[in-house]
Design an enzyme around this catalytic site. Structure first.
Site, PDB file in Angstrom:
ATOM      1  N   ARG A  95       0.896  -1.117  -0.021  1.00  0.00           N
ATOM      2  CA  ARG A  95      -0.052   0.043  -0.053  1.00  0.00           C
ATOM      3  C   ARG A  95       0.755   1.204   0.048  1.00  0.00           C
ATOM      4  O   ARG A  95       0.582   2.312  -0.492  1.00  0.00           O
ATOM      5  CB  ARG A  95      -0.910   0.125   1.314  1.00  0.00           C
ATOM      6  CG  ARG A  95      -1.681   1.101   1.437  1.00  0.00           C
ATOM      7  CD  ARG A  95      -3.004   1.213   2.349  1.00  0.00           C
ATOM      8  NE  ARG A  95      -3.645  -0.114   1.889  1.00  0.00           N
ATOM      9  CZ  ARG A  95      -4.285  -0.794   3.031  1.00  0.00           C
ATOM     10  NH1 ARG A  95      -4.550  -0.489   4.064  1.00  0.00           N
ATOM     11  NH2 ARG A  95      -5.279  -1.731   2.355  1.00  0.00           N
ATOM     12  N   TYR A  96       1.838   1.063   0.593  1.00  0.00           N
ATOM     13  CA  TYR A  96       2.824   2.395   0.970  1.00  0.00           C
ATOM     14  C   TYR A  96       3.857   2.057  -0.093  1.00  0.00           C
ATOM     15  O   TYR A  96       4.110   0.945  -0.446  1.00  0.00           O
ATOM     16  CB  TYR A  96       3.270   2.590   2.306  1.00  0.00           C
ATOM     17  CG  TYR A  96       2.221   2.754   3.267  1.00  0.00           C
ATOM     18  CD1 TYR A  96       1.559   4.115   3.536  1.00  0.00           C
ATOM     19  CD2 TYR A  96       1.683   1.724   4.262  1.00  0.00           C
ATOM     20  CE1 TYR A  96       0.565   4.447   4.457  1.00  0.00           C
ATOM     21  CE2 TYR A  96       0.704   2.151   4.986  1.00  0.00           C
ATOM     22  CZ  TYR A  96       0.323   3.408   4.985  1.00  0.00           C
ATOM     23  OH  TYR A  96      -0.637   3.548   6.041  1.00  0.00           O
ATOM     24  N   CYS A 108      -4.268 -17.245  15.356  1.00  0.00           N
ATOM     25  CA  CYS A 108      -3.809 -16.463  16.383  1.00  0.00           C
ATOM     26  C   CYS A 108      -3.896 -17.020  17.603  1.00  0.00           C
ATOM     27  O   CYS A 108      -4.704 -18.043  17.886  1.00  0.00           O
ATOM     28  CB  CYS A 108      -4.708 -15.095  16.443  1.00  0.00           C
ATOM     29  SG  CYS A 108      -4.325 -13.998  15.047  1.00  0.00           S
ATOM     30  N   ASP A 275     -11.912  -0.063  13.218  1.00  0.00           N
ATOM     31  CA  ASP A 275     -12.292  -0.182  11.905  1.00  0.00           C
ATOM     32  C   ASP A 275     -13.644  -0.238  11.573  1.00  0.00           C
ATOM     33  O   ASP A 275     -14.262  -1.046  12.358  1.00  0.00           O
ATOM     34  CB  ASP A 275     -11.285  -1.455  10.945  1.00  0.00           C
ATOM     35  CG  ASP A 275      -9.912  -0.792  10.830  1.00  0.00           C
ATOM     36  OD1 ASP A 275      -9.532   0.337  10.904  1.00  0.00           O
ATOM     37  OD2 ASP A 275      -8.808  -1.733  10.759  1.00  0.00           O
ATOM     38  N   ASP A 312      -7.293   4.447  10.126  1.00  0.00           N
ATOM     39  CA  ASP A 312      -6.982   3.585   8.802  1.00  0.00           C
ATOM     40  C   ASP A 312      -8.033   3.977   7.970  1.00  0.00           C
ATOM     41  O   ASP A 312      -9.122   3.484   8.155  1.00  0.00           O
ATOM     42  CB  ASP A 312      -6.516   1.983   9.235  1.00  0.00           C
ATOM     43  CG  ASP A 312      -5.553   1.596   8.457  1.00  0.00           C
ATOM     44  OD1 ASP A 312      -5.084   2.283   7.692  1.00  0.00           O
ATOM     45  OD2 ASP A 312      -4.843   0.598   9.093  1.00  0.00           O
TER      46      ASP A 312
HETATM   47  C1  LIG Z   1       0.088  -0.036   9.138  1.00  0.00           C
HETATM   48  C2  LIG Z   1       0.563  -0.681   7.826  1.00  0.00           C
HETATM   49  C3  LIG Z   1       2.126  -0.541   7.347  1.00  0.00           C
HETATM   50  C4  LIG Z   1       2.802   0.195   8.313  1.00  0.00           C
HETATM   51  O1  LIG Z   1       2.600   1.417   8.589  1.00  0.00           O
HETATM   52  P1  LIG Z   1       3.712   2.278   9.426  1.00  0.00           P
HETATM   53  O2  LIG Z   1       2.904   3.540   9.527  1.00  0.00           O
HETATM   54  O3  LIG Z   1       5.032   2.475   8.734  1.00  0.00           O
HETATM   55  O4  LIG Z   1       3.887   1.475  10.702  1.00  0.00           O
HETATM   56  C5  LIG Z   1       2.311  -1.010   6.181  1.00  0.00           C
HETATM   57  N1  LIG Z   1       1.233  -1.580   5.327  1.00  0.00           N
HETATM   58  C6  LIG Z   1       0.313  -1.733   5.588  1.00  0.00           C
HETATM   59  C7  LIG Z   1      -0.834  -2.450   4.469  1.00  0.00           C
HETATM   60  C8  LIG Z   1      -0.463  -1.070   6.799  1.00  0.00           C
HETATM   61  O5  LIG Z   1      -1.734  -1.490   7.155  1.00  0.00           O
END
Ligand SMILES: *Cc1c(COP(=O)(O)O)cnc(C)c1O
Length: 372
Positions: A95-96, A108, A275, A312
């Site tokens: 995603r990032y 879990c 969420d 989120d």
């Molecule tokens: C939370 C998350 C991350 C990590 O996010 P940080 O803000 O760097 O801790 C990476 N990928 C996804 C899909 C996430 O939900």
């Protein structure tokens, strides 16, 4: 069999195993139905910590009829963060720009009733070796990825040998700078943190832990010892918390939790607004509640104890930080701010426009009022 495996195998997984529920046959049948939709698991360690009905541990893991009520709520869906939509290969969310989430299993130590991955956690089935191989291959083929978060399910439920193999493969990728493990194991099945596990983990630095704690009662002496073992092998420990109605949605409980985490060398990282996950509506608080709690924390206790409060963003927008407003006015001459006691302070801007009468030059356009 090791103790943790025994505690896991002796989990409550059926309605008849649940502590402190109504004797009503009718109610039990409703819970059977809940269990068919969303699996039940409370390992025997966690079960032994539950002191009574409605205690904060009980509420996190014992199903209630409410889980079926909000199935009709149109804003609540099975995958609110659109994780499935952000998977270039199965079980890997990209995603990032520079980091990915890699889900290495779907089991879990406890099944949280408010789980954001309620759609898949605790159901039979495993992440196959082939799926995992594809995920690792994807990371290897994408040099922009410098950070992986292993998640699931819980990565620490994977047997030692397999975990060693996965960590070894990830570490063989030159551009992968850090590895994070997202886990609820230290707080809910502390016997899993063995000498052998530690001897494996410490080979793969820089390795970070993002743990999950929601209530100070989770930090039992066993849990504190497990966390100390992890801190002693040099793993920076972080914690994430979900804001949960009736469990931790008040400032004093939250402050006690965060201070207790810090005392155990665990840095509080995120507090999540719950969420929009199907079957979890009854756990949601107002967003204002979170902001009010943050306001009661900031300045009133160690800055290190105060995590980021995030939503989120639904649909896969990623985490967005929220802050109680501290800016009264922001223009080209000055910033007017309030501190934790509500006192007002003026900070002059660097452009030094001192000769000008502020009142006549500040226009609506140059005044920025932050929301909230
Ligand atoms: C939370 C998350 C991350 C990590 O996010 P940080 O803000 O760097 O801790 C990476 N990928 C996804 C899909 C996430 O939900």
């Amino acid at each position: 069999m090791e103790l943790w495996q025994k505690q896991l195998s002796q989990s409550a997984v059926k309605v008849k195993d649940l502590p402190f529920i109504s004797d009503s046959e009718e109610y039990r049948q409703v819970l059977e139905k809940v269990g068919e939709n969303y699996p039940i698991r409370i390992n025997s360690y966690f079960l032994s910590q539950i002191k009574g009905p409605n205690d904060p541990l009980w509420k996190q893991v014992v199903p209630t009829a409410e889980e079926l009520n909000d199935l009709e709520h149109e804003d609540l869906i099975s995958d609110p963060l659109n994780e499935e939509g952000d998977m270039p290969v199965p079980e890997l969310v990209h995603r990032y720009p520079d980091r990915v989430l890699l889900m290495i299993n779907n089991q879990c130590p406890i099944v949280c009733r408010f789980c954001t991955r309620k759609r898949k956690i605790g159901f039979p089935g495993i992440v196959t070796r082939e799926t995992l191989r594809q995920g690792i291959e994807y990371i290897r083929n994408h040099p922009e990825i410098r950070d992986v978060i292993m998640s699931g399910g819980d990565p620490l439920l994977v047997p030692d040998k397999e975990l060693d193999r996965i960590l070894g493969e990830l570490r063989s990728i030159p551009h992968l700078e850090i590895i994070r493990i997202g886990t609820r194991v230290p707080g809910t099945l502390p016997s899993r943190v063995t000498e052998n596990l530690c001897s494996i983990l410490k080979k793969y630095h820089p390795l970070y832990f993002n743990m999950h704690f929601n209530h100070p009662a989770e930090l039992t002496p066993e849990v504190e010892k497990a966390c100390a073992m992890l801190a002693d092998i040099g793993i920076p420990l972080g914690s994430q918390t979900v804001l949960l109605k009736g469990i931790n949605d008040n400032s004093s409980t939250m402050k006690e939790l965060l201070q207790k985490l810090l005392k155990n060398r665990i840095k509080p990282y995120y507090i999540y607004q719950a969420d929009l996950t199907e079957g979890t509506d009854h756990f949601r608080t107002s967003v204002q509640k979170g902001l009010d709690i943050l306001k009661d924390l900031m300045g009133h206790t160690s800055g290190m104890a105060v995590p980021y409060f995030v939503i989120d963003a639904p649909g896969g927008g990623g985490k967005v930080r929220l802050l109680p407003n501290s800016v009264v006015e922001h223009n080209k001459h000055e910033v007017v701010i309030t501190n934790y006691e509500g006192k007002v302070f003026r900070y002059a801007q660097a452009n030094g426009n001192k000769a000008v009468d502020r009142k006549t030059t500040v226009s609506a356009e140059t005044t920025c009022q932050l929301p909230v």
